[in-house]
Structure formats: structure tokens, C-alpha cells
Design a protein around this motif. Structure first.
Motif, PDB file in Angstrom:
ATOM      1  N   GLY A  55       0.780  -1.220   0.000  1.00  0.00           N
ATOM      2  CA  GLY A  55       0.000   0.000   0.000  1.00  0.00           C
ATOM      3  C   GLY A  55       0.812   1.270   0.000  1.00  0.00           C
ATOM      4  N   THR A  56       2.116   1.154   0.277  1.00  0.00           N
ATOM      5  CA  THR A  56       2.918   2.369   0.422  1.00  0.00           C
ATOM      6  C   THR A  56       4.248   2.202  -0.310  1.00  0.00           C
ATOM      7  OG1 THR A  56       1.966   2.677   2.634  1.00  0.00           O
ATOM      8  CG2 THR A  56       3.914   3.984   2.059  1.00  0.00           C
ATOM      9  N   PRO A  57       4.381   2.751  -1.505  1.00  0.00           N
ATOM     10  CA  PRO A  57       5.684   2.747  -2.164  1.00  0.00           C
ATOM     11  C   PRO A  57       6.478   3.994  -1.780  1.00  0.00           C
ATOM     12  CG  PRO A  57       4.034   3.536  -3.698  1.00  0.00           C
ATOM     13  CD  PRO A  57       3.330   3.248  -2.404  1.00  0.00           C
ATOM     14  N   TYR A  58       7.763   3.901  -1.853  1.00  0.00           N
ATOM     15  CA  TYR A  58       8.644   5.020  -1.518  1.00  0.00           C
ATOM     16  C   TYR A  58       9.781   5.003  -2.526  1.00  0.00           C
ATOM     17  CZ  TYR A  58      11.889   7.897   1.220  1.00  0.00           C
ATOM     18  OH  TYR A  58      12.755   8.870   1.641  1.00  0.00           O
ATOM     19  N   TYR A  59      10.069   6.175  -3.109  1.00  0.00           N
ATOM     20  CA  TYR A  59      11.045   6.254  -4.192  1.00  0.00           C
ATOM     21  C   TYR A  59      12.132   7.269  -3.908  1.00  0.00           C
ATOM     22  CZ  TYR A  59       7.367   3.860  -6.808  1.00  0.00           C
ATOM     23  OH  TYR A  59       6.410   2.966  -7.216  1.00  0.00           O
ATOM     24  N   ALA A  60      13.288   6.996  -4.456  1.00  0.00           N
ATOM     25  CA  ALA A  60      14.330   8.009  -4.490  1.00  0.00           C
ATOM     26  C   ALA A  60      13.908   9.098  -5.469  1.00  0.00           C
ATOM     27  CB  ALA A  60      15.650   7.383  -4.941  1.00  0.00           C
ATOM     28  N   ASP A  61      14.306  10.314  -5.192  1.00  0.00           N
ATOM     29  CA  ASP A  61      13.923  11.429  -6.063  1.00  0.00           C
ATOM     30  C   ASP A  61      14.401  11.206  -7.502  1.00  0.00           C
ATOM     31  OD1 ASP A  61      14.366  14.049  -3.556  1.00  0.00           O
ATOM     32  OD2 ASP A  61      12.665  12.738  -4.001  1.00  0.00           O
ATOM     33  N   SER A  62      15.515  10.537  -7.654  1.00  0.00           N
ATOM     34  CA  SER A  62      16.109  10.364  -8.981  1.00  0.00           C
ATOM     35  C   SER A  62      15.274   9.463  -9.890  1.00  0.00           C
ATOM     36  CB  SER A  62      17.521   9.798  -8.850  1.00  0.00           C
ATOM     37  OG  SER A  62      17.505   8.557  -8.169  1.00  0.00           O
ATOM     38  N   VAL A  63      14.378   8.661  -9.315  1.00  0.00           N
ATOM     39  CA  VAL A  63      13.593   7.740 -10.132  1.00  0.00           C
ATOM     40  C   VAL A  63      12.090   8.011 -10.038  1.00  0.00           C
ATOM     41  CG1 VAL A  63      15.365   5.975  -9.814  1.00  0.00           C
ATOM     42  CG2 VAL A  63      13.309   5.928  -8.386  1.00  0.00           C
ATOM     43  N   LYS A  64      11.706   8.929  -9.191  1.00  0.00           N
ATOM     44  CA  LYS A  64      10.285   9.214  -8.986  1.00  0.00           C
ATOM     45  C   LYS A  64       9.639   9.638 -10.290  1.00  0.00           C
ATOM     46  CE  LYS A  64       9.767  10.903  -4.963  1.00  0.00           C
ATOM     47  NZ  LYS A  64       9.751  11.831  -3.814  1.00  0.00           N
ATOM     48  N   GLY A  65       8.500   9.029 -10.599  1.00  0.00           N
ATOM     49  CA  GLY A  65       7.799   9.341 -11.838  1.00  0.00           C
ATOM     50  C   GLY A  65       8.223   8.485 -13.006  1.00  0.00           C
ATOM     51  N   ARG A  66       9.336   7.767 -12.872  1.00  0.00           N
ATOM     52  CA  ARG A  66       9.819   6.901 -13.959  1.00  0.00           C
ATOM     53  C   ARG A  66       9.778   5.421 -13.568  1.00  0.00           C
ATOM     54  NH1 ARG A  66      14.988   7.111 -15.501  1.00  0.00           N
ATOM     55  NH2 ARG A  66      15.777   7.797 -13.461  1.00  0.00           N
ATOM     56  N   PHE A  67      10.033   5.139 -12.305  1.00  0.00           N
ATOM     57  CA  PHE A  67      10.074   3.757 -11.834  1.00  0.00           C
ATOM     58  C   PHE A  67       8.853   3.474 -10.975  1.00  0.00           C
ATOM     59  CE2 PHE A  67      15.001   3.083 -11.784  1.00  0.00           C
ATOM     60  CZ  PHE A  67      15.066   3.533 -13.091  1.00  0.00           C
ATOM     61  N   THR A  68       8.408   2.221 -11.023  1.00  0.00           N
ATOM     62  CA  THR A  68       7.288   1.783 -10.199  1.00  0.00           C
ATOM     63  C   THR A  68       7.633   0.451  -9.551  1.00  0.00           C
ATOM     64  OG1 THR A  68       5.687   2.863 -11.672  1.00  0.00           O
ATOM     65  CG2 THR A  68       4.845   1.204 -10.145  1.00  0.00           C
ATOM     66  N   ILE A  69       7.522   0.413  -8.239  1.00  0.00           N
ATOM     67  CA  ILE A  69       7.747  -0.830  -7.507  1.00  0.00           C
ATOM     68  C   ILE A  69       6.404  -1.464  -7.193  1.00  0.00           C
ATOM     69  CG2 ILE A  69       7.821   0.310  -5.246  1.00  0.00           C
ATOM     70  CD1 ILE A  69       9.949  -1.763  -4.415  1.00  0.00           C
ATOM     71  N   SER A  70       6.343  -2.776  -7.290  1.00  0.00           N
ATOM     72  CA  SER A  70       5.118  -3.495  -6.956  1.00  0.00           C
ATOM     73  C   SER A  70       5.503  -4.855  -6.402  1.00  0.00           C
ATOM     74  CB  SER A  70       4.221  -3.640  -8.185  1.00  0.00           C
ATOM     75  OG  SER A  70       4.875  -4.376  -9.206  1.00  0.00           O
ATOM     76  N   ARG A  71       4.536  -5.496  -5.791  1.00  0.00           N
ATOM     77  CA  ARG A  71       4.799  -6.822  -5.238  1.00  0.00           C
ATOM     78  C   ARG A  71       3.555  -7.683  -5.374  1.00  0.00           C
ATOM     79  NH1 ARG A  71       6.378  -6.191   0.893  1.00  0.00           N
ATOM     80  NH2 ARG A  71       6.255  -8.477   0.890  1.00  0.00           N
ATOM     81  N   ASP A  72       3.784  -8.978  -5.447  1.00  0.00           N
ATOM     82  CA  ASP A  72       2.709  -9.954  -5.492  1.00  0.00           C
ATOM     83  C   ASP A  72       3.000 -10.967  -4.386  1.00  0.00           C
ATOM     84  OD1 ASP A  72       0.968 -12.065  -6.002  1.00  0.00           O
ATOM     85  OD2 ASP A  72       1.077 -11.804  -8.167  1.00  0.00           O
ATOM     86  N   ASN A  73       2.337 -10.801  -3.263  1.00  0.00           N
ATOM     87  CA  ASN A  73       2.627 -11.666  -2.120  1.00  0.00           C
ATOM     88  C   ASN A  73       2.208 -13.115  -2.376  1.00  0.00           C
ATOM     89  OD1 ASN A  73       3.781  -9.601  -0.643  1.00  0.00           O
ATOM     90  ND2 ASN A  73       1.903  -9.113   0.462  1.00  0.00           N
ATOM     91  N   ALA A  74       1.230 -13.310  -3.235  1.00  0.00           N
ATOM     92  CA  ALA A  74       0.794 -14.676  -3.542  1.00  0.00           C
ATOM     93  C   ALA A  74       1.866 -15.434  -4.321  1.00  0.00           C
ATOM     94  CB  ALA A  74      -0.501 -14.640  -4.335  1.00  0.00           C
ATOM     95  N   LYS A  75       2.663 -14.703  -5.080  1.00  0.00           N
ATOM     96  CA  LYS A  75       3.709 -15.318  -5.897  1.00  0.00           C
ATOM     97  C   LYS A  75       5.102 -15.130  -5.313  1.00  0.00           C
ATOM     98  CE  LYS A  75       1.201 -14.824 -10.261  1.00  0.00           C
ATOM     99  NZ  LYS A  75       1.236 -14.257 -11.643  1.00  0.00           N
ATOM    100  N   ASN A  76       5.191 -14.435  -4.172  1.00  0.00           N
ATOM    101  CA  ASN A  76       6.501 -14.132  -3.577  1.00  0.00           C
ATOM    102  C   ASN A  76       7.404 -13.390  -4.552  1.00  0.00           C
ATOM    103  OD1 ASN A  76       5.598 -15.435  -1.303  1.00  0.00           O
ATOM    104  ND2 ASN A  76       7.358 -16.799  -1.118  1.00  0.00           N
TER     105      ASN A  76
END
Length: 123
Positions: A55-76
Motif C-alpha cells: 500500500g505504500t511505495p517510496y522512491y528516491a527522487d532520482s527515479v520518482k515518476g519513472r520507476f514503479t515498484i510493486s509486489r505480489d505476495n501470492a507469488k513471492n
């Protein structure tokens, strides 16, 4: 937790890549997952982190707006979608896991690390 990163490669500036990190262990959902990178001759640098419930992603300023982190806990799995890549994004990228959201941008907070995957962006 054991982590295995993949998906790196050689791309041109402006291209996209998606990094993946596979994790072993039944307690995957209890960890905060992060991505770091390290370029030759430079210190390891925080890229992004995501909380346990995604529910809460956090980015370095250098990648904000270009990179997206996500996770799928069901698939590890944890992912890093990288768009609009720049030559300065060239580095070895590592996924990592920590049990605490406290100062997630600090590499020393992470207990588990993957082996790294190389990303090279040509101009």
C-alpha cells in the motif's frame, strides 16, 4: 528469505525494463521489499521500497515518476518497472528485504539481499 533478481539487460535511453525478484520463504508478506543499485566506483544507492501490504511505495527522487515498484505476495515476487531509462540509471540492481519500514532508504536496515542484475543504458 532468499532473493533472486532478474530482468536486467542492455537498453537504449528512453527504453523500459522490468526487473523481477523472486523470494523464497513462507513469511514473504511480512517483509518490506526494496530495490537498490550500485554503479562502478559508487556507493550503493536506494531506489525504491514497498510496504508489506503493497500500500505504500517510496522512491528516491532520482527515479520518482519513472520507476514503479510493486509486489505480489501470492507469488513471492517484487518488481521494478523502469521507464524512460537514462544512462545514469546504469548499475547493478539489487533487491533486498527488511522487517521494518523504519528508514527504508538505508541499506544497512536490510537483512537479506539478492545477487544483483545488471542494467546498462546506452545513450
Amino acid at each position: 528469505v532468499q532473493l533472486q533478481a532478474s530482468g536486467g539487460g542492455l537498453v537504449q535511453a528512453g527504453d523500459s525494463l522490468r526487473l523481477s525478484c523472486a523470494a523464497s520463504g513462507r513469511t514473504f508478506a511480512s517483509y518490506v521489499l526494496g530495490w537498490f543499485r550500485q554503479a562502478p566506483g559508487k556507493e550503493r544507492e536506494f531506489v525504491a521500497a514497498i510496504s508489506w501490504s503493497a500500500g505504500t511505495p517510496y522512491y528516491a527522487d532520482s527515479v520518482k515518476g519513472r520507476f514503479t515498484i510493486s509486489r505480489d505476495n501470492a507469488k513471492n515476487m517484487v518488481y521494478l518497472q523502469m521507464n524512460s531509462l537514462k544512462p545514469e540509471d546504469t548499475a547493478t540492481y539489487y533487491c533486498a528485504a527488511t522487517s521494518s519500514w523504519y528508514i527504508v532508504g538505508d541499506a544497512v536496515r536490510y537483512d537479506y539481499w539478492g545477487q544483483g542484475t545488471q542494467v546498462t543504458v546506452s545513450s
